[in-house]
Design a protein around this motif. Sequence first.
Motif, mmCIF file in Angstrom:
data_model
loop_
_atom_site.group_PDB
_atom_site.id
_atom_site.type_symbol
_atom_site.label_atom_id
_atom_site.label_comp_id
_atom_site.label_asym_id
_atom_site.label_seq_id
_atom_site.Cartn_x
_atom_site.Cartn_y
_atom_site.Cartn_z
ATOM 1 N N VAL A 1 34.693 69.021 -41.182
ATOM 2 C CA VAL A 1 33.564 68.697 -41.656
ATOM 3 C C VAL A 1 33.380 69.321 -43.097
ATOM 4 N N VAL A 2 33.204 68.393 -43.915
ATOM 5 C CA VAL A 2 32.858 68.927 -45.667
ATOM 6 C C VAL A 2 31.483 68.264 -45.892
ATOM 7 N N ILE A 3 30.754 69.058 -46.675
ATOM 8 C CA ILE A 3 29.376 68.668 -47.225
ATOM 9 C C ILE A 3 29.634 68.966 -48.694
ATOM 10 N N VAL A 4 29.407 67.895 -49.433
ATOM 11 C CA VAL A 4 29.376 67.878 -50.926
ATOM 12 C C VAL A 4 28.081 68.139 -51.370
ATOM 13 N N SER A 5 27.826 69.223 -51.888
ATOM 14 C CA SER A 5 26.457 69.721 -52.493
ATOM 15 C C SER A 5 26.663 70.051 -54.070
ATOM 16 N N ALA A 6 27.510 69.313 -54.788
ATOM 17 C CA ALA A 6 28.053 69.969 -56.062
ATOM 18 C C ALA A 6 27.055 69.304 -57.171
ATOM 19 N N GLY A 7 26.105 68.585 -56.975
ATOM 20 C CA GLY A 7 25.278 67.907 -57.741
ATOM 21 C C GLY A 7 25.793 66.565 -58.298
ATOM 22 N N ALA A 8 24.620 65.920 -58.918
ATOM 23 C CA ALA A 8 24.708 64.516 -59.432
ATOM 24 C C ALA A 8 25.690 64.189 -60.381
ATOM 25 N N ILE A 9 26.379 65.291 -61.079
ATOM 26 C CA ILE A 9 27.227 65.511 -62.186
ATOM 27 C C ILE A 9 28.818 65.659 -61.486
ATOM 28 N N GLU A 10 28.907 66.689 -61.144
ATOM 29 C CA GLU A 10 30.146 67.210 -60.546
ATOM 30 C C GLU A 10 30.608 66.532 -59.009
ATOM 31 N N GLY A 11 29.642 66.185 -58.453
ATOM 32 C CA GLY A 11 29.745 65.815 -56.847
ATOM 33 C C GLY A 11 30.744 64.397 -57.051
ATOM 34 N N THR B 1 40.786 69.289 -46.015
ATOM 35 C CA THR B 1 41.161 70.632 -46.541
ATOM 36 C C THR B 1 40.661 70.573 -48.036
ATOM 37 N N VAL B 2 39.592 71.557 -48.444
ATOM 38 C CA VAL B 2 39.244 71.652 -49.550
ATOM 39 C C VAL B 2 39.934 72.590 -50.388
ATOM 40 N N VAL B 3 40.689 72.317 -51.562
ATOM 41 C CA VAL B 3 41.050 72.993 -52.468
ATOM 42 C C VAL B 3 40.687 73.984 -53.666
ATOM 43 N N ALA B 4 40.499 74.938 -53.700
ATOM 44 C CA ALA B 4 39.658 75.406 -54.986
ATOM 45 C C ALA B 4 40.348 76.289 -55.850
ATOM 46 N N GLU B 5 39.775 76.509 -57.064
ATOM 47 C CA GLU B 5 40.465 77.460 -57.936
ATOM 48 C C GLU B 5 39.460 78.597 -58.533
ATOM 49 N N PHE B 6 39.896 79.448 -58.839
ATOM 50 C CA PHE B 6 39.128 80.744 -59.273
ATOM 51 C C PHE B 6 38.627 80.179 -60.989
ATOM 52 N N ASN C 1 32.216 81.755 -57.873
ATOM 53 C CA ASN C 1 33.712 81.725 -58.853
ATOM 54 C C ASN C 1 34.730 81.064 -57.963
ATOM 55 N N MET C 2 34.298 79.909 -57.290
ATOM 56 C CA MET C 2 35.526 79.054 -56.801
ATOM 57 C C MET C 2 35.171 77.529 -57.037
ATOM 58 N N ARG C 3 35.751 76.875 -57.737
ATOM 59 C CA ARG C 3 35.524 75.507 -58.172
ATOM 60 C C ARG C 3 36.566 74.571 -57.218
ATOM 61 N N ALA C 4 35.861 73.741 -56.488
ATOM 62 C CA ALA C 4 36.488 72.678 -55.689
ATOM 63 C C ALA C 4 37.278 71.718 -56.670
ATOM 64 N N VAL C 5 38.506 71.848 -56.407
ATOM 65 C CA VAL C 5 39.310 70.539 -57.021
ATOM 66 C C VAL C 5 39.777 69.387 -56.488
ATOM 67 N N LYS C 6 39.759 69.450 -55.345
ATOM 68 C CA LYS C 6 39.992 68.343 -54.529
ATOM 69 C C LYS C 6 39.806 68.359 -52.959
ATOM 70 N N ILE C 7 39.383 67.275 -52.407
ATOM 71 C CA ILE C 7 39.383 67.402 -51.041
ATOM 72 C C ILE C 7 40.161 66.487 -50.297
ATOM 73 N N ARG C 8 41.135 66.878 -49.680
ATOM 74 C CA ARG C 8 42.103 66.030 -48.702
ATOM 75 C C ARG C 8 41.610 65.618 -47.334
ATOM 76 N N ASP C 9 41.350 64.063 -47.255
ATOM 77 C CA ASP C 9 40.921 63.767 -45.990
ATOM 78 C C ASP C 9 41.650 63.898 -44.990
#
Length: 535
Positions: free
Chosen positions: A267-277, A240-245, A227-235
């Motif tokens: 290190v950040v790994i984006v595995s959010a799928g081909a739509i949300e990624g 910093t990965v910012v996520a919201e409930f 139940n945490m949605r990644a809103v933004k990645i700060r490089d």
Amino acid sequence: MGIPTFNEKIITPKKHADTIKTHQIKNGKWELTADVVIIGSGAGGAVAARELASNGWRVVLIEEGSYFTPAQFSSDEFLSQARLYRDAGFIVTEEQTLSILQGKSIGGSTTVNWQTSLYPPDYVTNEWSERFGWQGYSREEMDPYVSEVHERLGVHEVPDNLINANNNVLRVGGKKIGLTPQVLRNNNRGCIGLGRCGLGCPINAKQSTFLTWIPDAIEAGATVVSNMRAVKIRDGKIKTVVAEFTPDAYEKAPNEIIETMEIKAPVVIVSAGAIEGPALLQRSGIGNGWVGRNLKVHPTSTIFGKFDSEIKMFQGPPQSIVIKDGHNQNGTGYGYWLEAAPYRPTLASSLVPFYGKQQFDVMKDYTKYNAGIVLVRDGADGEANASVKYSLGRRKVYFELTPTDGMNMLKGLKALAEVTVAAGAKELIFPFTRFTEPYKVTGNDNFDWILKESTRPGDLSVGSAHPHGSIQSANDPEKGAVDLNLEIYGHKNIFVMDASVYPTGLSVNPQITTMSIVLRASRNLAAQKEERTKV
């Protein structure tokens, strides 16, 4: 099978109060550090989490969806689609040309997929090598990884006693007209054919990632938060990965919750799928012009066939037979193949192109219909005419069949009509919107007319359950968004590890390929711990 003990450590909303107390979280904002943040828990993220955690990395994995146990899986289609699927099961393109099914829970689409376990043929992986520099991905070269995935998931051929009437239409009809139906492999341990795969397996037979790689990762020390949605990645050197409930719409949120997370890691790994990624990367200002471009969807269309006897397409393993004869048209590596689909009433009624009484009359005889599907490997004309764009505060998906992909779809529909009639169907419901009633089978049917049908937007119903390739990998930033190590061009230590990275249409149901490729990539990354995590 029981629920893995380590799943008790998944941080769900019900555990927020304890987590807030334990970590002394102030003002609803949890700030923590790790070696790697993984965004998404499906076929890509779960495998990467297990591999890195087991090699000593401090892993934090976040998932936008909820965590469900089998006791929460329901046969109520409306409830299940709303809770287990992104956009309640209907990601619809901006032009209303395509509807996409994609899972959203701990386990991602592996929680709701239909178990089909395949790896692409050599002509696909040869194209990867020749055009995009993907060396060493043939089935033979990837066997150590594929075999490891098969073993973890219990992959095996569907036994004959579980091949249902819906799939048997393909086997019987295909053989009668000289085609070569083949038995598929599924990933389960102890399947008894309940037919509930798309709503979540209530007996834990299907080996989704929430039963396999996720508990493996937690056992190795990973922190998993639902139940945490990644809103933004700060490089930066430290990201910093910012996520919201994101609450479950059907469950009241606790009074005390973690409202946001800020996770710092090198290190950040984006595995959010081909739509949300792609949408996440775009709103974060990360990546080149290939991010979101050349989305592949494995476009799919359906023919329903009405039989004298009951089919009950919803019973038994969803997919057990495939016909691949049309898959490699004229040696191009592009074409179609035929599978079955276990549509339940809600989804079936949405695919019947009739209205009012005519639609109602069809659904009254729902149990007598089978559903065959055509899946087209998109990209026969080069780049697919599909994309993902984040603009004006929301994610948008665009899609249109290209001419050759459209013709391959029509060829597939012609073959599927012939197969279904050969198996004994008395009526067919075609996906062409010009039809206002079922097609009556005469016994002297010639389906050549299908090849002249329109595939323009609005004339043909097309769906997808396999979005992939929107952040494609290549050996040159002129041809892709991530390099051959799956690291985003121009951004050190930000990786994409899921079905987004395929440089061409995959051609097969994606879970086994995704798990195998991510296992290879994350194992290579795991060995670089000292270099990658050194601050």
